[in-house]
Design a protein around this motif. Sequence first.
Motif, PDB file in Angstrom:
ATOM      1  N   LEU A 100       0.817  -1.223   0.000  1.00 16.54           N
ATOM      2  CA  LEU A 100       0.000   0.000   0.000  1.00 16.54           C
ATOM      3  C   LEU A 100       0.848   1.270   0.000  1.00 16.54           C
ATOM      4  O   LEU A 100       0.394   2.313  -0.463  1.00 16.54           O
TER       5      LEU A 100
ATOM      6  N   ALA B 119       1.279   1.775  -3.612  1.00 18.16           N
ATOM      7  CA  ALA B 119       0.001   2.053  -4.296  1.00 18.16           C
ATOM      8  C   ALA B 119      -0.542   3.442  -3.970  1.00 18.16           C
ATOM      9  O   ALA B 119      -1.326   4.008  -4.733  1.00 18.16           O
ATOM     10  N   ARG B 120      -0.104   3.987  -2.860  1.00 16.96           N
ATOM     11  CA  ARG B 120      -0.645   5.273  -2.379  1.00 16.96           C
ATOM     12  C   ARG B 120      -0.060   6.456  -3.172  1.00 16.96           C
ATOM     13  O   ARG B 120       1.136   6.494  -3.430  1.00 16.96           O
TER      14      ARG B 120
ATOM     15  N   PHE C 117      -5.400   7.110  -2.038  1.00 22.26           N
ATOM     16  CA  PHE C 117      -5.502   5.990  -2.969  1.00 22.26           C
ATOM     17  C   PHE C 117      -6.402   6.314  -4.160  1.00 22.26           C
ATOM     18  O   PHE C 117      -7.292   7.160  -4.076  1.00 22.26           O
TER      19      PHE C 117
ATOM     20  N   GLU D 223      -8.608   0.652  -6.581  1.00 24.84           N
ATOM     21  CA  GLU D 223      -8.585  -0.250  -5.414  1.00 24.84           C
ATOM     22  C   GLU D 223      -9.877  -1.064  -5.340  1.00 24.84           C
ATOM     23  O   GLU D 223      -9.843  -2.266  -5.045  1.00 24.84           O
TER      24      GLU D 223
ATOM     25  N   TRP E  77      -6.622   3.665   3.790  1.00 24.90           N
ATOM     26  CA  TRP E  77      -7.148   2.817   2.715  1.00 24.90           C
ATOM     27  C   TRP E  77      -8.598   2.432   3.029  1.00 24.90           C
ATOM     28  O   TRP E  77      -9.469   2.511   2.168  1.00 24.90           O
TER      29      TRP E  77
END
Length: 183
Positions: A40, A43-44, A49, A54, A82
């Motif tokens: 994460l 991915a952030r 996000f 997601e 998230w």
Amino acid sequence: MSSPSRTLVLLAHPDLADSRVNRVLADAVGDLEGVTVRDLSVARFRDGFDVALEQHLLLGYDTVVLQFPWYWYSVPGILKEWMDQVLTHGFAYGSGGDALHGKTLQVVTSTGGPDASYQPGGYNRFTMVELMRPLDATAHLCGMTLAEPLVVHGARTLDDATLASYAERYRSLLAGDELRATA
Ligand SMILES: Cc1cc2nc3c(=O)[nH]c(=O)nc-3n(C[C@H](O)[C@H](O)[C@H](O)COP(=O)(O)O)c2cc1C
């Protein structure tokens, strides 16, 4: 014939370069067939996000693993962020919010405190099951089945052999899809 189970591991460590336990655990499952490990912190984006991405990813998996170091009796901020952003009304809960129904939620976490400290009257006062009730309630609200958590206690004092045996347990848990429901 049903298709093979797919597992998404959401690895939520704010500083993986400085991790011992969660890095070893993630490395133990990364090459398993049907298992995707999503870091994460990679991915952030700057503001959080990509919610549509997601949410779309989640649809493709039967099991979602939340893997994280236990911070302040809870999940680290990056995982809370998230959850706040991705588990939206109309997607994860509420009217029309059935996207996660029937999926399994597996919690895998590591604590600094030893097992014995997570008991009534102990240093941390409550059991891990009690402290994880917000995650239990989240799984329930989202229509997910909560599997029995895998908790690696005593991160600071854990020797390499014990850590390796936890990593092996984690690997066989995901490989064998032996996710045991608690409810
Ligand atoms: C900000 C922060 C909060 C923490 N809070 C707790 C806690 O509430 N209970 C506990 O047992 N350990 C706590 N710890 C210890 C971490 O759980 C431990 O360092 C981590 O599980 C080790 O995993 P890693 O090697 O992957 O970083 C905390 C550590 C940090 C940095």
